[in-house]
Design an enzyme around this catalytic site. Structure first.
Site, PDB file in Angstrom:
ATOM      1  N   LYS A   1      -9.716  -3.092  12.022  1.00 48.86           N
ATOM      2  CA  LYS A   1      -8.860  -2.361  11.082  1.00 48.86           C
ATOM      3  C   LYS A   1      -9.212  -0.867  11.106  1.00 48.86           C
ATOM      4  O   LYS A   1     -10.306  -0.478  10.692  1.00 48.86           O
ATOM      5  CB  LYS A   1      -9.102  -2.939   9.689  1.00 48.86           C
ATOM      6  CG  LYS A   1      -8.347  -2.274   8.571  1.00 48.86           C
ATOM      7  CD  LYS A   1      -7.039  -2.959   8.292  1.00 48.86           C
ATOM      8  CE  LYS A   1      -6.262  -2.178   7.236  1.00 48.86           C
ATOM      9  NZ  LYS A   1      -4.845  -2.552   7.225  1.00 48.86           N
TER      10      LYS A   1
ATOM     11  N   LYS B   1       1.669 -12.401   5.132  1.00 47.83           N
ATOM     12  CA  LYS B   1       2.289 -12.688   3.830  1.00 47.83           C
ATOM     13  C   LYS B   1       2.696 -14.156   3.737  1.00 47.83           C
ATOM     14  O   LYS B   1       2.427 -14.828   2.737  1.00 47.83           O
ATOM     15  CB  LYS B   1       3.518 -11.788   3.612  1.00 47.83           C
ATOM     16  CG  LYS B   1       3.145 -10.356   3.277  1.00 47.83           C
ATOM     17  CD  LYS B   1       4.362  -9.543   2.860  1.00 47.83           C
ATOM     18  CE  LYS B   1       4.093  -8.069   3.053  1.00 47.83           C
ATOM     19  NZ  LYS B   1       2.939  -7.557   2.290  1.00 47.83           N
TER      20      LYS B   1
ATOM     21  N   GLY C   1       0.804  -1.215   0.000  1.00 54.20           N
ATOM     22  CA  GLY C   1       0.000   0.000   0.000  1.00 54.20           C
ATOM     23  C   GLY C   1       0.837   1.264   0.000  1.00 54.20           C
ATOM     24  O   GLY C   1       0.383   2.320  -0.435  1.00 54.20           O
ATOM     25  N   ASN C   2       2.077   1.161   0.484  1.00 52.91           N
ATOM     26  CA  ASN C   2       2.919   2.351   0.539  1.00 52.91           C
ATOM     27  C   ASN C   2       3.831   2.468  -0.671  1.00 52.91           C
ATOM     28  O   ASN C   2       4.682   3.353  -0.730  1.00 52.91           O
ATOM     29  CB  ASN C   2       3.742   2.344   1.831  1.00 52.91           C
ATOM     30  CG  ASN C   2       2.831   2.442   3.042  1.00 52.91           C
ATOM     31  OD1 ASN C   2       1.972   3.307   3.110  1.00 52.91           O
ATOM     32  ND2 ASN C   2       2.994   1.525   3.980  1.00 52.91           N
TER      33      ASN C   2
ATOM     34  N   LYS D   1      -4.907  -7.128   1.310  1.00 53.07           N
ATOM     35  CA  LYS D   1      -4.513  -7.185  -0.094  1.00 53.07           C
ATOM     36  C   LYS D   1      -3.759  -8.456  -0.447  1.00 53.07           C
ATOM     37  O   LYS D   1      -3.919  -9.019  -1.537  1.00 53.07           O
ATOM     38  CB  LYS D   1      -3.677  -5.956  -0.404  1.00 53.07           C
ATOM     39  CG  LYS D   1      -2.824  -6.037  -1.647  1.00 53.07           C
ATOM     40  CD  LYS D   1      -1.809  -4.912  -1.682  1.00 53.07           C
ATOM     41  CE  LYS D   1      -0.945  -4.854  -0.454  1.00 53.07           C
ATOM     42  NZ  LYS D   1       0.096  -5.917  -0.381  1.00 53.07           N
TER      43      LYS D   1
END
Lengths: 329, 329
Positions: free
Chosen positions: A127, A273, A11-12, A211
């Site tokens: 979240k 992940k 996201g970054n 994501k």
């Protein structure tokens, strides 16, 4: 037949630490991202790109609140669809900019990701999203819009939403059709627009889908060969923060599961992940990679990195017996 | 082989007169829109849906200005891409809601539309967009962001941008691929994200492409059989506002061009629609229709409308000699 890689970018990656998120900043970052993707296209991989949207959807949420006296704020899932348009366009333009002549076409598909209405995450929204509010603002927004709000790290109150598991990708057939036609596809941005099945179709729900999990679900649905999770570090580390800290070059599913059970990978960062990678392989994937943008190509192909001494992390179903094969594939 | 219709829906179809634009309002309007599209799918047409975005991009522009002190405002063309995500999602969900079992899939493609950097429209920005400002605000925004601002109808100052001609659709191949696979495709929303060719690819430009012209360009690029321009009235009128006022049921290209030259169709409303229809037919299209949502199916198929006494306008290349053919096709 070309192999397919689903590549998830953090996201970054488009708004970096310390940047405010102007179009020009994001454009420059998208160009770097596109270069990393093109290294795969050149060797015949078909690529689906999944991008994060954390900073962008946060900015949009602030703008919606600031303008709320004049125009109606849209629901969170609609903001997610808006960032898919915004970043899909940005990334496709970047791919065209750096991809020629390897790119037949690049196309962004607004993607809806199904979640279960009875996912336990809905009972425990965790979240945080959007701007910080004072206690009074938070109470009033909570009453007016049914938001769940929580105090966040001493800086004020924020809305919290559920982060349910993805269970299916509505646009799988369309994405597969485009891949088979040679297109680079941008899909499931920000984890996709979360929807639940209803008696008459689908309905958007205010939630945030991780994501990396969305990318795994998409890779599994497409029967992709590879899942590439791009992050800020070169590799997954064992015994992180101890004198024994060391990078993992390759691990089998069973090893990864053992490390997960041992608490080797923190929940806020590598845990999801590694879990997404393991799930992808258990559901039939060939290889998963966790690494930085620069090492994507070398890690996926199992070739020697051009950056001496650095290495990405490959996760495979079963590791070959030493000496049994020449290369790593 | 199924025929393809590109259906363009007015910018006010999703936020109607007097509505503020909540998600619920737009969802209800999208459902009505989807019903009209499904009437075509049932008879075997492949459908591309082009939607307007005027009210939505206007709301977004207001929110961007209201939040400008906290987060950077994005350029106009990026707002256009955001409304493509927003409305593409909304419309696809509506299609799923009412389309089953005719819909194999519905998918929204973030679409970029090429314009010429030397289009004369860039020398004469005329399309007002976004919120009204005071003279002082307008002067300061003009200085800070290079905007052209103009006084608008006594209500204050607004930004004006160019409305150039579309010359090509970047995602044509992707859209064709999806259509051939049986998908309903939402594309070129709001006229598409306007881009110009550069030495290294494409760059977004702040402009507004007329949605009907973009739909024509897309229909021509796809070699579609039909272009359907949906509007608020049932048919195009001749001698509008006079005692001789009468609806046009069918006209040939040459007739339409003569009426255009005679100034029969005002520039702000029917003029661009008739011009888009004529251009589509001159470039090889079979039939263009200008009508209300309810009459789309009857007008396109040339069957008798279920709404007695009402009729849409069909524009064809050449009108058959009376008596030479049984039907209108």
């Amino acid at each position: 037949m070309a192999k397919t890689a689903v590549v998830a970018l953090g996201g970054n990656a488009l708004i970096r630490e310390g940047q405010s998120g102007t179009y020009q900043e994001q454009e420059a970052n998208a160009t770097a991202m596109a270069r990393s993707v093109c290294s795969l296209l050149r060797t015949g991989w078909r690529v689906v790109l999944v991008h994060g949207n954390g900073p962008q959807v946060g900015n949009l949420a602030i703008q919606q609140e600031e303008g709320a006296a004049l125009v109606p704020a849209q629901p969170l899932f609609a903001l997610g669809s808006m960032t898919q348009g915004q970043l899909g366009s940005l990334i496709c333009l970047a791919l065209h900019r750096v991809g020629d002549p390897w790119i037949i076409g690049a196309v962004s598909v607004v993607t809806h990701v199904a979640v279960s209405a009875d996912d336990p995450a809905f009972d425990n929204p965790s979240k945080p999203i959007g701007p910080f509010f004072t206690a009074e603002q938070a109470a009033s927004l909570s009453a007016a819009r049914g938001w769940v709000v929580k105090e966040d790290s001493g800086r004020g109150y924020r809305r919290v939403v559920a982060s349910p598991e993805p269970v299916g990708i509505v646009e799988t057939a369309a994405i597969r059709t485009l891949l088979e036609a040679g297109q680079v596809v941008v899909a499931a941005g920000g984890g996709g627009v979360p929807i639940v099945r209803t008696a008459t179709g689908y309905a958007g729900v205010d939630a945030v889908i991780d994501k990396d999990y969305a990318a795994q679900q998409l890779a599994t649905s497409l029967a992709a060969e590879a899942l590439v999770l791009v992050t800020g570090v070169e590799s997954v580390l064992l015994d992180y923060g101890t004198p024994q800290q060391r990078p993992i070059e390759e691990m089998a599913c069973a090893e990864a599961e053992r490390y997960l059970a041992d608490g080797q990978f923190p929940e806020g960062s590598m845990g999801p992940k590694v879990r997404a990678a393991v799930r992808f392989l258990r559901y039939g994937g060939e290889v998963a990679v966790i690494t930085s943008p620069e090492l994507v190509y070398a890690s996926l192909e199992g070739t020697v990195s051009q950056l001496e001494g650095t290495v990405g992390t490959r996760i495979v179903r079963v590791r070959p017996t030493v000496g049994a094969v020449g290369g790593r594939w």
